[in-house]
Write a protein that holds these residues in place. Structure first.
Motif, PDB file in Angstrom:
ATOM      1  N   LEU A 274     -77.737  35.439  -5.136  1.00 17.56           N
ATOM      2  CA  LEU A 274     -77.705  35.754  -3.716  1.00 17.56           C
ATOM      3  C   LEU A 274     -77.623  37.265  -3.566  1.00 17.56           C
ATOM      4  CD1 LEU A 274     -77.348  35.104  -0.675  1.00 17.56           C
ATOM      5  CD2 LEU A 274     -74.879  34.911  -1.109  1.00 17.56           C
ATOM      6  N   VAL A 275     -78.501  37.804  -2.728  1.00 15.04           N
ATOM      7  CA  VAL A 275     -78.516  39.237  -2.437  1.00 15.04           C
ATOM      8  C   VAL A 275     -78.204  39.410  -0.953  1.00 15.04           C
ATOM      9  CG1 VAL A 275     -79.853  41.379  -2.543  1.00 15.04           C
ATOM     10  CG2 VAL A 275     -80.308  39.527  -4.188  1.00 15.04           C
ATOM     11  N   ILE A 276     -77.204  40.209  -0.629  1.00 14.92           N
ATOM     12  CA  ILE A 276     -76.834  40.468   0.764  1.00 14.92           C
ATOM     13  C   ILE A 276     -77.082  41.936   1.052  1.00 14.92           C
ATOM     14  CG2 ILE A 276     -75.040  40.350   2.516  1.00 14.92           C
ATOM     15  CD1 ILE A 276     -73.650  38.211   0.924  1.00 14.92           C
ATOM     16  N   VAL A 277     -77.887  42.214   2.082  1.00 16.63           N
ATOM     17  CA  VAL A 277     -78.259  43.593   2.395  1.00 16.63           C
ATOM     18  C   VAL A 277     -78.223  43.813   3.902  1.00 16.63           C
ATOM     19  CG1 VAL A 277     -79.712  43.798   0.343  1.00 16.63           C
ATOM     20  CG2 VAL A 277     -80.724  42.990   2.483  1.00 16.63           C
ATOM     21  N   GLY A 278     -78.346  45.070   4.308  1.00 18.99           N
ATOM     22  CA  GLY A 278     -78.315  45.431   5.717  1.00 18.99           C
ATOM     23  C   GLY A 278     -76.990  46.061   6.093  1.00 18.99           C
ATOM     24  N   GLY A 279     -76.933  46.629   7.274  1.00 20.00           N
ATOM     25  CA  GLY A 279     -75.736  47.362   7.689  1.00 20.00           C
ATOM     26  C   GLY A 279     -74.461  46.553   7.657  1.00 20.00           C
ATOM     27  N   VAL A 280     -74.527  45.272   8.058  1.00 21.78           N
ATOM     28  CA  VAL A 280     -73.323  44.436   8.086  1.00 21.78           C
ATOM     29  C   VAL A 280     -72.861  44.081   6.671  1.00 21.78           C
ATOM     30  CG1 VAL A 280     -72.313  42.301   9.016  1.00 21.78           C
ATOM     31  CG2 VAL A 280     -73.965  43.576  10.362  1.00 21.78           C
ATOM     32  N   ALA A 281     -73.732  44.274   5.674  1.00 21.89           N
ATOM     33  CA  ALA A 281     -73.327  44.040   4.281  1.00 21.89           C
ATOM     34  C   ALA A 281     -72.245  45.013   3.837  1.00 21.89           C
ATOM     35  CB  ALA A 281     -74.536  44.146   3.353  1.00 21.89           C
ATOM     36  N   ALA A 282     -72.010  46.062   4.632  1.00 18.71           N
ATOM     37  CA  ALA A 282     -70.923  46.996   4.335  1.00 18.71           C
ATOM     38  C   ALA A 282     -69.558  46.430   4.734  1.00 18.71           C
ATOM     39  CB  ALA A 282     -71.163  48.321   5.068  1.00 18.71           C
ATOM     40  N   ASN A 283     -69.558  45.329   5.477  1.00 18.38           N
ATOM     41  CA  ASN A 283     -68.307  44.754   5.967  1.00 18.38           C
ATOM     42  C   ASN A 283     -67.447  44.234   4.814  1.00 18.38           C
ATOM     43  OD1 ASN A 283     -66.832  42.045   6.909  1.00 18.38           O
ATOM     44  ND2 ASN A 283     -66.931  43.440   8.659  1.00 18.38           N
ATOM     45  N   ARG A 284     -66.222  44.677   4.761  1.00 17.41           N
ATOM     46  CA  ARG A 284     -65.323  44.347   3.644  1.00 17.41           C
ATOM     47  C   ARG A 284     -65.027  42.855   3.580  1.00 17.41           C
ATOM     48  NH1 ARG A 284     -60.158  43.174   3.517  1.00 17.41           N
ATOM     49  NH2 ARG A 284     -59.907  43.776   5.706  1.00 17.41           N
ATOM     50  N   ILE A 306     -72.132  50.694  -0.219  1.00 18.51           N
ATOM     51  CA  ILE A 306     -72.108  50.900   1.227  1.00 18.51           C
ATOM     52  C   ILE A 306     -73.075  51.992   1.656  1.00 18.51           C
ATOM     53  CG2 ILE A 306     -70.632  51.696   3.122  1.00 18.51           C
ATOM     54  CD1 ILE A 306     -68.336  50.151   1.794  1.00 18.51           C
ATOM     55  N   SER A 307     -73.238  53.024   0.834  1.00 22.39           N
ATOM     56  CA  SER A 307     -74.122  54.134   1.184  1.00 22.39           C
ATOM     57  C   SER A 307     -75.580  53.714   1.302  1.00 22.39           C
ATOM     58  CB  SER A 307     -73.999  55.250   0.140  1.00 22.39           C
ATOM     59  OG  SER A 307     -74.401  54.781  -1.139  1.00 22.39           O
ATOM     60  N   LEU A 308     -75.943  52.566   0.724  1.00 23.33           N
ATOM     61  CA  LEU A 308     -77.324  52.090   0.785  1.00 23.33           C
ATOM     62  C   LEU A 308     -77.487  50.866   1.692  1.00 23.33           C
ATOM     63  CD1 LEU A 308     -78.433  52.460  -2.955  1.00 23.33           C
ATOM     64  CD2 LEU A 308     -79.078  53.914  -1.018  1.00 23.33           C
ATOM     65  N   CYS A 309     -76.420  50.490   2.405  1.00 25.06           N
ATOM     66  CA  CYS A 309     -76.512  49.329   3.298  1.00 25.06           C
ATOM     67  C   CYS A 309     -77.132  49.701   4.638  1.00 25.06           C
ATOM     68  CB  CYS A 309     -75.122  48.732   3.521  1.00 25.06           C
ATOM     69  SG  CYS A 309     -74.476  47.822   2.097  1.00 25.06           S
ATOM     70  N   THR A 310     -76.722  50.826   5.193  1.00 22.61           N
ATOM     71  CA  THR A 310     -77.294  51.233   6.472  1.00 22.61           C
ATOM     72  C   THR A 310     -78.701  51.782   6.258  1.00 22.61           C
ATOM     73  OG1 THR A 310     -76.235  53.407   6.226  1.00 22.61           O
ATOM     74  CG2 THR A 310     -75.043  51.745   7.488  1.00 22.61           C
ATOM     75  N   ASP A 311     -79.441  51.969   7.357  1.00 25.69           N
ATOM     76  CA  ASP A 311     -80.821  52.455   7.254  1.00 25.69           C
ATOM     77  C   ASP A 311     -80.863  53.797   6.534  1.00 25.69           C
ATOM     78  OD1 ASP A 311     -81.390  50.247   8.759  1.00 25.69           O
ATOM     79  OD2 ASP A 311     -81.765  51.350  10.624  1.00 25.69           O
ATOM     80  N   ASN A 312     -81.814  53.955   5.623  1.00 26.61           N
ATOM     81  CA  ASN A 312     -81.924  55.200   4.867  1.00 26.61           C
ATOM     82  C   ASN A 312     -83.325  55.334   4.287  1.00 26.61           C
ATOM     83  OD1 ASN A 312     -81.821  54.126   1.863  1.00 26.61           O
ATOM     84  ND2 ASN A 312     -80.224  53.030   2.981  1.00 26.61           N
ATOM     85  N   GLY A 313     -83.696  56.547   3.932  1.00 27.49           N
ATOM     86  CA  GLY A 313     -85.019  56.790   3.367  1.00 27.49           C
ATOM     87  C   GLY A 313     -85.154  56.327   1.942  1.00 27.49           C
ATOM     88  N   ALA A 314     -84.034  56.253   1.213  1.00 22.95           N
ATOM     89  CA  ALA A 314     -84.081  55.837  -0.189  1.00 22.95           C
ATOM     90  C   ALA A 314     -84.629  54.423  -0.325  1.00 22.95           C
ATOM     91  CB  ALA A 314     -82.683  55.929  -0.802  1.00 22.95           C
ATOM     92  N   MET A 315     -84.235  53.536   0.588  1.00 22.43           N
ATOM     93  CA  MET A 315     -84.690  52.145   0.479  1.00 22.43           C
ATOM     94  C   MET A 315     -86.187  52.042   0.734  1.00 22.43           C
ATOM     95  SD  MET A 315     -83.066  50.483   3.952  1.00 22.43           S
ATOM     96  CE  MET A 315     -84.009  50.435   5.499  1.00 22.43           C
ATOM     97  N   ILE A 316     -86.716  52.890   1.607  1.00 28.07           N
ATOM     98  CA  ILE A 316     -88.158  52.881   1.869  1.00 28.07           C
ATOM     99  C   ILE A 316     -88.902  53.462   0.671  1.00 28.07           C
ATOM    100  CG2 ILE A 316     -89.971  53.646   3.432  1.00 28.07           C
ATOM    101  CD1 ILE A 316     -87.872  51.595   4.549  1.00 28.07           C
ATOM    102  N   ALA A 317     -88.340  54.495   0.066  1.00 28.17           N
ATOM    103  CA  ALA A 317     -88.933  55.044  -1.153  1.00 28.17           C
ATOM    104  C   ALA A 317     -88.914  54.007  -2.270  1.00 28.17           C
ATOM    105  CB  ALA A 317     -88.176  56.298  -1.588  1.00 28.17           C
ATOM    106  N   ALA A 318     -87.867  53.177  -2.309  1.00 31.63           N
ATOM    107  CA  ALA A 318     -87.776  52.138  -3.342  1.00 31.63           C
ATOM    108  C   ALA A 318     -88.908  51.128  -3.199  1.00 31.63           C
ATOM    109  CB  ALA A 318     -86.423  51.436  -3.268  1.00 31.63           C
ATOM    110  N   VAL A 319     -89.233  50.740  -1.954  1.00 38.56           N
ATOM    111  CA  VAL A 319     -90.365  49.836  -1.743  1.00 38.56           C
ATOM    112  C   VAL A 319     -91.659  50.517  -2.173  1.00 38.56           C
ATOM    113  CG1 VAL A 319     -91.690  48.496  -0.077  1.00 38.56           C
ATOM    114  CG2 VAL A 319     -89.230  48.683   0.182  1.00 38.56           C
ATOM    115  N   GLY A 320     -91.833  51.768  -1.759  1.00 33.10           N
ATOM    116  CA  GLY A 320     -93.029  52.500  -2.143  1.00 33.10           C
ATOM    117  C   GLY A 320     -93.185  52.606  -3.647  1.00 33.10           C
TER     118      GLY A 320
END
Length: 352
Positions: A274-284, A306-320
């Motif tokens: 199971l992979v949980i992602v997105g901003g709410v995935a930062a919730n403790r 947590i630093s990669l849960c909210t919207d960021n450019g790194a995740m888009i670069a990862a898809v690319g």
């Protein structure tokens, strides 16, 4: 890509109120820059598209410079550019897309238009390596709550098992935070307020939890309404609203639904991850509850830092980066913004 030179992919993200640039090479995050306009939206209790777009315009160049400096990479070392072309706020998506097109055109580099939600899934690869061959991905953010069956993120079709019928989980956090006078953004505010609160003080509804005809479908509108009625009833009685208890009880109700439905999908598909992602995935509370359930059931749980849960450019670069290494054809400068794009694949199609 020529010879043995490793790709250096620049990712650009501007779908909501974060301006993000990131650089990834062969699954490794080289560096990133991130700016947020959340403080400008706080007085309105939510994101104002026009304000977000102007903030992206102001932040684009300095945030790109920060990412390059953080990565120790020069513009001339970028080999490919990836950008969120949907979904998101229309005006915001257009700003990032224009920036990415300008960079790709100026550098004469291939451009990939990617789906924002695929970026959230790819964010986990920057911390834990390639996704499992088959997994259930729970995406839970301000605008989306979905359960997906995912194989190879960029080669295989992505199957939607269930989505939200109304409010996304993050949106419900924002609205309840506003009811409780906790400010924006609501997720962190609710979590802070819930510390020391009793999660069993109020039995708020868990909509569609039993499954039936909608085993993987979410609905949080009724939960939000139940909190509002509880607060109104307490205020009419002239009593002090127990913010900590209500926040903790609301948070627990959301977490119960998310974890139960995600684990149901894992077991019904006979999978082990199971992979949980997105901003709410930062919730403790969500992270702890999911880990406890996965440990009990012998399931591998993957959640990005947590630093990669909210919207960021790194995740888009990862898809690319994944698209480049898979040999996918670039989208090119004809790629258009698609603010309501449905997630069928990591790369968005060209306009007809």
């Amino acid at each position: 890509m020529t010879g043995s030179v490793a790709p250096v992919v620049l990712g650009v993200e501007s779908s909501c109120d974060e301006t993000g640039f990131g650089l990834v090479s062969e699954g490794v995050l080289l560096g990133q820059g991130l700016a947020s306009s959340a403080a400008q939206h706080a007085e309105f209790g939510g994101v104002v598209p026009e304000i977000a777009a102007r903030a992206h315009l102001d932040a684009a160049v300095p945030t790109l410079q920060i990412a390059l400096q953080d990565a120790g990479v020069g513009l001339d070392e970028i080999t490919h550019v990836a950008v969120t072309s949907g979904p998101g706020l229309a005006t915001a998506v257009h700003v990032g897309l224009a920036a990415a097109k300008s960079i790709a055109w100026a550098l004469d580099k291939p451009l990939y238009g990617v789906h924002h939600l695929a970026g959230h899934a790819a964010a986990d690869t920057l911390e834990h390596g390639p996704l499992p061959a088959q997994s259930i991905v729970l995406i839970v953010s301000g605008g989306h709550t979905s359960i997906l069956a995912v194989g190879d993120l960029v080669r295989d079709p992505i199957e939607h098992l269930g989505d939200t019928l109304d409010d996304a989980a993050g949106e419900a956090f924002d609205k309840v935070a506003r009811l409780l006078g906790l400010g924006y953004p609501g997720g962190p505010a609710i979590s802070r307020a819930a510390v020391g609160g009793d999660p069993t003080a109020y039995r708020f509804p868990r909509a569609l939890l039993r499954g039936g005809d909608a085993p993987f479908t979410f609905s949080f509108s009724g939960l939000k309404t139940a909190v509002a009625r509880t607060v109104e009833r307490i205020q009419r009685a002239g009593e002090v609203v127990p913010v900590a208890d209500i926040a903790a009880s609301f948070e627990q109700a959301v977490v119960d639904v998310l974890v139960t439905k995600a684990m149901r999908a894992v077991h019904e598909r006979g999978l082990s991850a199971l992979v949980i992602v997105g901003g709410v995935a930062a919730n403790r509370r969500l992270r702890e509850a999911a880990q406890q359930r996965c440990d009990t059931d012998g399931i591998e749980l993957r959640i990005p830092p947590i630093s990669l849960c909210t919207d960021n450019g790194a995740m888009i670069a990862a898809v690319g980066d994944l698209l480049v290494r898979s040999g996918a054809e670039p989208s090119g400068l004809r790629i258009a913004a698609d603010p309501s794009a449905v997630l069928h694949g990591a790369q968005l199609p060209l306009p007809r």
